[in-house]
Design an enzyme around this catalytic site. Structure first.
Site, PDB file in Angstrom:
ATOM      1  N   HIS A 124      -0.114  -1.331   0.671  1.00  0.00           N
ATOM      2  CA  HIS A 124      -0.152  -2.284  -0.437  1.00  0.00           C
ATOM      3  C   HIS A 124       1.241  -2.375  -1.064  1.00  0.00           C
ATOM      4  CE1 HIS A 124      -1.819  -4.774  -3.534  1.00  0.00           C
ATOM      5  NE2 HIS A 124      -1.176  -4.036  -4.420  1.00  0.00           N
ATOM      6  N   ASN A 163       3.953  -6.324   9.531  1.00  0.00           N
ATOM      7  CA  ASN A 163       3.659  -4.890   9.622  1.00  0.00           C
ATOM      8  C   ASN A 163       3.108  -4.543  11.001  1.00  0.00           C
ATOM      9  OD1 ASN A 163       4.097  -3.284   6.998  1.00  0.00           O
ATOM     10  ND2 ASN A 163       3.281  -5.253   6.311  1.00  0.00           N
ATOM     11  N   MET A 201      -7.113  -9.285   4.520  1.00  0.00           N
ATOM     12  CA  MET A 201      -7.444  -9.753   3.177  1.00  0.00           C
ATOM     13  C   MET A 201      -8.944  -9.908   2.971  1.00  0.00           C
ATOM     14  SD  MET A 201      -4.746  -9.428   1.778  1.00  0.00           S
ATOM     15  CE  MET A 201      -3.020  -9.705   1.479  1.00  0.00           C
ATOM     16  N   ARG A 202      -9.664  -8.866   3.356  1.00  0.00           N
ATOM     17  CA  ARG A 202     -11.125  -8.904   3.250  1.00  0.00           C
ATOM     18  C   ARG A 202     -11.551  -7.501   2.850  1.00  0.00           C
ATOM     19  NH1 ARG A 202     -15.193 -11.692   6.184  1.00  0.00           N
ATOM     20  NH2 ARG A 202     -13.582 -13.177   6.630  1.00  0.00           N
ATOM     21  N   LEU A 203     -12.426  -7.429   1.860  1.00  0.00           N
ATOM     22  CA  LEU A 203     -12.881  -6.113   1.404  1.00  0.00           C
ATOM     23  C   LEU A 203     -13.979  -5.627   2.353  1.00  0.00           C
ATOM     24  CD1 LEU A 203     -12.373  -4.072  -0.878  1.00  0.00           C
ATOM     25  CD2 LEU A 203     -14.221  -5.163  -2.149  1.00  0.00           C
ATOM     26  N   GLY A 218       1.639 -10.796  10.057  1.00  0.00           N
ATOM     27  CA  GLY A 218       1.690  -9.679  10.996  1.00  0.00           C
ATOM     28  C   GLY A 218       3.053  -9.024  11.150  1.00  0.00           C
ATOM     29  N   ASN A 250      -4.490   1.879   4.510  1.00  0.00           N
ATOM     30  CA  ASN A 250      -4.070   0.543   4.063  1.00  0.00           C
ATOM     31  C   ASN A 250      -2.655   0.636   3.497  1.00  0.00           C
ATOM     32  OD1 ASN A 250      -4.363  -2.230   3.205  1.00  0.00           O
ATOM     33  ND2 ASN A 250      -4.761  -1.499   1.119  1.00  0.00           N
TER      34      ASN A 250
END
Ligand code: GAR
Length: 191
Positions: free
Chosen positions: A100, A14, A81-83, A12, A98
């Site tokens: 990345h 970010n 971390m879940r699509l 966390g 998002n």
């Protein structure tokens, strides 16, 4: 004022950078909700400390309930971390972003920093993008390149990337909240 929900699964950092940007008025919005899918995530204590409402849930229909209840305008994925399912993404398309840790479309996935470093690219970076149905994919909002110098270690690269993330994400959120982002096909126009 717009209501923001951050989705996170991990440390966390970010999330903390976003909390700070909201507190100091750089982002003029309410950080109304943290959605977390991992009861051991470090982000939970950060949210408690900042007195931000937590939804510890995995189930998407439960998540949607929380989003409606809190009148969420923007979903910010910060190490979630879940699509998300195609149905979920379609419902909120244009309202989910998002971050990345690579220059997309290169090095998608959970190990973007390590993968770029091991590949031996001379530049990597950070990308903030609108989310579509694919992983780490969708119209790019902001991107910043980072040079991988001689003698760079994976550790020092990680630090550099996170530092850039903590500036770039609040900046992208500010642009969204101020209504300055427009998706035009594959591209994002910034007004
Ligand atoms: C960040 O580096 C983010 O870019 C990455 O997870 C990390 C979360 O760190 N996301 C992805 O790799 C998405 N594919 P944090 O929990 O300290 O914010």
């Amino acid at each position: 004022m717009k209501n923001i929900a951050v989705f996170a699964s991990g440390r966390g950092t970010n999330f903390a950078a976003i909390v700070k940007a909201v507190k100091n008025g750089r982002i003029k919005a309410n950080l109304s909700l943290l959605v977390c899918d991992n009861s051991k995530a470090g982000v939970l204590s950060k949210a408690k400390k900042a007195k931000i409402k937590i939804a510890l849930v995995k189930n998407e229909s439960m998540i949607i309930r929380y989003l409606k209840e809190n009148k969420i305008d923007l979903i910010v994925l910060a190490g979630f971390m879940r699509l998300l399912s195609p149905g979920f993404v379609r419902r909120y398309y244009g309202r989910i972003i998002n971050i990345h840790p690579s220059l997309l479309p290169s090095f998608k996935g959970a190990e973007g920093i390590k993968d770029a470093f091991s590949y031996g690219v001379k530049f990597t970076g950070v990308t903030v993008h609108f989310v579509d149905e694919l992983m780490d994919h969708g119209p790019i909002i902001l991107q910043q390149a980072i040079k991988i110098g001689e003698g760079q270690t994976i550790g020092s690269l990680e630090k550099k990337i996170h530092k850039v993330e903590h500036k770039l994400y609040p900046e992208a959120i500010r642009l969204f909240v101020e209504g300055r982002l427009k998706i035009a096909g594959r591209k994002v126009k910034i007004r």
